[in-house]
Scaffold this motif. Structure first.
Motif, PDB file in Angstrom:
ATOM      1  N   VAL A 332      45.811  27.743  37.798  1.00  0.00           N
ATOM      2  CA  VAL A 332      45.980  26.575  38.907  1.00  0.00           C
ATOM      3  C   VAL A 332      44.753  26.016  39.248  1.00  0.00           C
ATOM      4  CG1 VAL A 332      47.036  26.226  40.853  1.00  0.00           C
ATOM      5  CG2 VAL A 332      48.233  27.496  39.081  1.00  0.00           C
ATOM      6  N   HIS A 333      43.711  26.638  39.617  1.00  0.00           N
ATOM      7  CA  HIS A 333      42.358  26.278  39.864  1.00  0.00           C
ATOM      8  C   HIS A 333      41.653  25.462  38.868  1.00  0.00           C
ATOM      9  CE1 HIS A 333      43.172  28.960  43.382  1.00  0.00           C
ATOM     10  NE2 HIS A 333      42.274  28.222  44.120  1.00  0.00           N
ATOM     11  N   GLY A 334      42.091  25.459  37.648  1.00  0.00           N
ATOM     12  CA  GLY A 334      41.601  24.759  36.621  1.00  0.00           C
ATOM     13  C   GLY A 334      40.158  25.431  36.180  1.00  0.00           C
ATOM     14  N   GLY A 335      39.182  24.381  35.734  1.00  0.00           N
ATOM     15  CA  GLY A 335      37.812  24.925  35.343  1.00  0.00           C
ATOM     16  C   GLY A 335      37.242  25.790  36.200  1.00  0.00           C
ATOM     17  N   MET A 336      37.399  25.233  37.527  1.00  0.00           N
ATOM     18  CA  MET A 336      36.773  26.004  38.603  1.00  0.00           C
ATOM     19  C   MET A 336      37.112  27.271  38.883  1.00  0.00           C
ATOM     20  SD  MET A 336      36.715  25.087  42.890  1.00  0.00           S
ATOM     21  CE  MET A 336      38.518  25.496  43.033  1.00  0.00           C
ATOM     22  N   GLY A 337      38.266  27.651  38.477  1.00  0.00           N
ATOM     23  CA  GLY A 337      39.003  29.036  38.546  1.00  0.00           C
ATOM     24  C   GLY A 337      37.969  30.010  37.735  1.00  0.00           C
ATOM     25  N   PHE A 338      37.482  29.558  36.651  1.00  0.00           N
ATOM     26  CA  PHE A 338      36.722  30.608  35.914  1.00  0.00           C
ATOM     27  C   PHE A 338      35.249  30.827  36.108  1.00  0.00           C
ATOM     28  CE2 PHE A 338      40.192  29.045  33.279  1.00  0.00           C
ATOM     29  CZ  PHE A 338      40.505  30.081  32.665  1.00  0.00           C
ATOM     30  N   THR A 339      35.032  29.959  37.348  1.00  0.00           N
ATOM     31  CA  THR A 339      33.488  30.270  37.789  1.00  0.00           C
ATOM     32  C   THR A 339      33.469  31.321  38.797  1.00  0.00           C
ATOM     33  OG1 THR A 339      33.901  28.793  39.421  1.00  0.00           O
ATOM     34  CG2 THR A 339      33.185  27.821  37.499  1.00  0.00           C
ATOM     35  N   VAL A 340      32.243  31.650  38.898  1.00  0.00           N
ATOM     36  CA  VAL A 340      31.994  33.142  39.650  1.00  0.00           C
ATOM     37  C   VAL A 340      32.100  32.656  41.204  1.00  0.00           C
ATOM     38  CG1 VAL A 340      30.631  34.486  38.073  1.00  0.00           C
ATOM     39  CG2 VAL A 340      29.458  32.874  39.608  1.00  0.00           C
ATOM     40  N   GLU A 341      31.945  31.312  41.484  1.00  0.00           N
ATOM     41  CA  GLU A 341      31.774  30.601  42.843  1.00  0.00           C
ATOM     42  C   GLU A 341      33.286  30.978  43.352  1.00  0.00           C
ATOM     43  OE1 GLU A 341      30.246  29.131  40.340  1.00  0.00           O
ATOM     44  OE2 GLU A 341      28.293  29.400  41.130  1.00  0.00           O
ATOM     45  N   CYS A 342      34.237  30.640  42.491  1.00  0.00           N
ATOM     46  CA  CYS A 342      35.597  30.822  42.965  1.00  0.00           C
ATOM     47  C   CYS A 342      36.170  32.300  43.342  1.00  0.00           C
ATOM     48  CB  CYS A 342      36.620  30.197  41.828  1.00  0.00           C
ATOM     49  SG  CYS A 342      38.265  29.838  42.233  1.00  0.00           S
ATOM     50  N   ASP A 343      36.927  32.399  44.337  1.00  0.00           N
ATOM     51  CA  ASP A 343      37.331  33.499  45.132  1.00  0.00           C
ATOM     52  C   ASP A 343      38.463  34.225  44.045  1.00  0.00           C
ATOM     53  OD1 ASP A 343      35.811  33.451  47.095  1.00  0.00           O
ATOM     54  OD2 ASP A 343      37.301  32.644  48.339  1.00  0.00           O
TER      55      ASP A 343
END
Length: 375
Positions: A332-343
């Protein structure tokens, strides 16, 4: 079964949530991923001061002697916060085994220290390329005068580098359950610790024992009688892990629902799209079910009802739900969801680790199948 929590349980929930928020927030969780010890000394001390380490240890040995349902309330909050600590291995498992099978001397020496947080006793259980049941124990214990010599390897030993003792399961006979429990000093001659990298970035070690000698006072329980207290303690413990998984799933779902309400795409919030709305509906249904199953298992244990099927069911369903809901959160968070910055990726990695740890899906399914097919 009464699903209404008491005022005392609600106060307990608020207390734990407050401690986690102040001393073990996500910033601390992230910092501990790169820390050699792997848990916050401040948080551990505060849990001890609040009487929250020795949850299920009897009062006469310094514990709080909570019901399993009370302890499940605590573990639900620990799951929400992702709080890293040796609590489960030390207090719940090692403390539970010592309570059930230890000598009076062992209980008096170790349980008060475990309950206060002064000492950490971790567990050496799993071995390379072997399973979760008693046949998976191959580390050899041979008699050596009045003591024993231990030779073999354990993997995925949590917080071994900060433990005062490791509760080691060793083979002492040819029978499937001829397993004996030993307390081993990780600083003893012949013990080698090697850090392992895990999906959850928690602190685990491979422990190699090369002819490590222990005295007769290191034996916990009866020789060849170690598997039963271990399995009984772990059966109670996985109910708490089910509550922990449900707590984590609930929190990552809350984060995702909030994001779906506020993040807009094509001039509409994400939650307005049917595919996402339906996925979130399925998720909240599963999380509600996981919580209820964990609470039912804890309630059944407290009221003297059998949990040989219910406890594995609770851990199986709650851990699977946690993994699936945290996976949905990433998408649901999209590409951001795979980054270490995303909780949300913090939850996803820990969900998968929890699903694999302390009896994985396959072993839990075997336990449940034995109950429904062999009865």
């Amino acid at each position: 079964m009464d699903l209404q929590f008491s005022d005392e349980q609600e106060t307990l929930r608020e207390t734990v949530r407050g401690l986690c928020g102040r001393y073990a927030g996500l910033a601390v969780v992230r910092a501990m991923e790169e820390d050699a010890v792997g848990y916050s000394a401040d948080f551990w001390a505060k849990l001890g001061e609040a009487g929250l380490i020795g949850l299920t240890i009897p009062e006469k040995w310094g514990g709080s002697e909570m019901t399993l349902l009370d302890a499940a309330v605590v573990y639900g909050e620990l799951g929400r916060a992702l709080s890293p600590s040796p609590h489960f291995a030390s207090s719940v498992v090692a403390g539970g085994v010592l309570t059930a099978a230890g000598t009076d001397e062992q209980r008096q020496e170790w349980l008060p220290k475990i309950a206060s947080g002064e000492a950490v006793v971790t567990t050496g259980w799993l071995e390379p390329d072997r399973g979760y049941g008693p046949k998976g124990i191959a580390l050899a214990a041979a008699r050596d005068g009045d003591g024993w010599t231990l030779t073999g390897t354990k993997r995925h030993v949590p917080y071994a580098n900060s433990a005062d003792r490791i509760l080691v399961l060793a083979r002492t006979g040819s029978g499937a359950e001829d397993v004996t429990l030993f307390l081993v000093d990780p600083a003893a001659a012949g013990v080698t610790l090697t850090a392992q990298r895990t999906i959850a970035s928690d602190v685990q070690h491979r422990v190699d024992l090369a002819g490590v000698r222990v005295g007769p006072d290191a034996v916990v329980g009866n020789v060849n009688g170690g598997w039963a207290p271990w399995a009984d303690t772990l059966r109670d413990g996985i109910v708490l892990l089910a509550a922990q998984a449900a707590g984590g799933a609930r929190r990552v779902l809350e984060i995702t629902v909030d994001y779906a309400k506020t993040r807009k795409q094509f001039d509409k919030p994400l939650g307005a799209f049917q595919a996402i709305a339906h996925d979130l509906s399925d998720a909240v249904t599963a999380v509600d079910g996981a919580e209820t199953l964990a609470w039912e298992a804890a309630w059944a244990r407290d009221t003297g009802r059998p949990t040989t099927k219910l406890a594995p069911m609770a851990k199986l369903f709650a851990a699977r739900t946690y993994r699936e809901v945290s996976d949905l959160a990433v998408h649901v968070h999209g590409g951001m969801g795979f980054t270490v910055e995303c909780d949300v990726q913090l939850f996803f990695r820990r969900a998968k680790a929890l699903q694999l740890s302390w009896w994985d899906d396959r072993y839990l399914e075997e336990l449940i199948a034995a109950e429904i097919l062999d009865a």
